[in-house]
Motif scaffolding. Sequence first.
Motif, PDB file in Angstrom:
ATOM      1  N   LEU A  66       0.801  -1.124  -0.075  1.00 49.31           N
ATOM      2  CA  LEU A  66      -0.120   0.080  -0.120  1.00 49.31           C
ATOM      3  C   LEU A  66       1.037   1.244   0.204  1.00 49.31           C
ATOM      4  N   GLY A  67       0.432   2.242  -0.860  1.00 50.28           N
ATOM      5  CA  GLY A  67       0.971   3.619  -0.489  1.00 50.28           C
ATOM      6  C   GLY A  67       2.173   3.991  -1.333  1.00 50.28           C
ATOM      7  N   VAL A  68       2.469   3.064  -2.308  1.00 47.71           N
ATOM      8  CA  VAL A  68       3.587   3.155  -3.377  1.00 47.71           C
ATOM      9  C   VAL A  68       3.116   3.326  -4.866  1.00 47.71           C
ATOM     10  N   LYS A  69       4.123   3.927  -5.732  1.00 50.04           N
ATOM     11  CA  LYS A  69       3.613   4.069  -7.005  1.00 50.04           C
ATOM     12  C   LYS A  69       3.350   3.042  -7.804  1.00 50.04           C
ATOM     13  N   GLU A 106      15.595  -1.268  -4.060  1.00 48.99           N
ATOM     14  CA  GLU A 106      16.925  -1.131  -4.804  1.00 48.99           C
ATOM     15  C   GLU A 106      16.706  -0.621  -6.164  1.00 48.99           C
ATOM     16  N   GLY A 107      15.513  -1.036  -6.915  1.00 51.00           N
ATOM     17  CA  GLY A 107      15.068  -0.328  -8.119  1.00 51.00           C
ATOM     18  C   GLY A 107      15.200   1.354  -8.103  1.00 51.00           C
ATOM     19  N   CYS A 108      14.373   1.614  -6.986  1.00 52.75           N
ATOM     20  CA  CYS A 108      13.913   3.122  -7.069  1.00 52.75           C
ATOM     21  C   CYS A 108      15.592   3.799  -6.632  1.00 52.75           C
ATOM     22  N   ARG A 151      17.303   4.196  -9.796  1.00 53.19           N
ATOM     23  CA  ARG A 151      16.650   5.202 -10.715  1.00 53.19           C
ATOM     24  C   ARG A 151      16.629   6.739 -10.059  1.00 53.19           C
ATOM     25  N   GLY A 152      17.030   6.714  -8.690  1.00 51.02           N
ATOM     26  CA  GLY A 152      16.864   8.044  -7.900  1.00 51.02           C
ATOM     27  C   GLY A 152      15.518   8.615  -7.631  1.00 51.02           C
ATOM     28  N   GLU A 153      14.633   7.668  -7.608  1.00 54.56           N
ATOM     29  CA  GLU A 153      13.291   7.667  -7.518  1.00 54.56           C
ATOM     30  C   GLU A 153      12.730   7.451  -5.799  1.00 54.56           C
ATOM     31  N   SER A 154      11.742   8.226  -5.321  1.00 54.95           N
ATOM     32  CA  SER A 154      11.076   7.743  -4.040  1.00 54.95           C
ATOM     33  C   SER A 154      10.002   6.614  -4.450  1.00 54.95           C
TER      34      SER A 154
END
Length: 110
Positions: free
Chosen positions: A27-30, A56-58, A61-64
Motif C-alpha cells: 500500500l501507498g507506493v507508486k 533497490e530499483g528506486c 533510478r533516483g526515485e522515491s
Amino acid sequence: MNTMTYKGYTARIEFDDRDSIFVGRVLGVKAIIGFHGETVTELRADFEAAIDFMIEGCKARGESPEKPASGKLMLRVPPEVHAAALVAAQATGKSLNQWAAEILGKAAHV
C-alpha cells in the motif's frame, strides 16, 4: 484488515480460497506490488523480497517509491456528521481542518 509490515511499508493480506494461497499488495507506493505464498512464512519472505527489490530499483533510478500526497483531502459525509464534527472541533478550540487533521493523524498512527 490483515496487514504485514516491513521496513516501514505496509501490505494488505487476503486469503485466496480458490487457489488456496495468501496474497498481498503493498500500500501507498507508486508501483503495483503484489506477492503471495502458500504459508505465512512463504508470504513474508516474498513480501520482504518484493520490498527490497522495489527499494533497490528506486534507489538505482533516483526515485522515491512512495505515492505523493498533495495534502488536500475532500470528504463527503452526512450533514449530521459534519455538524457534530464542527461542534467537536469548536469544543477543542480548533478549526475543523485542524481538528480533522489531528484525528486522521491519530487514526493513521502518524
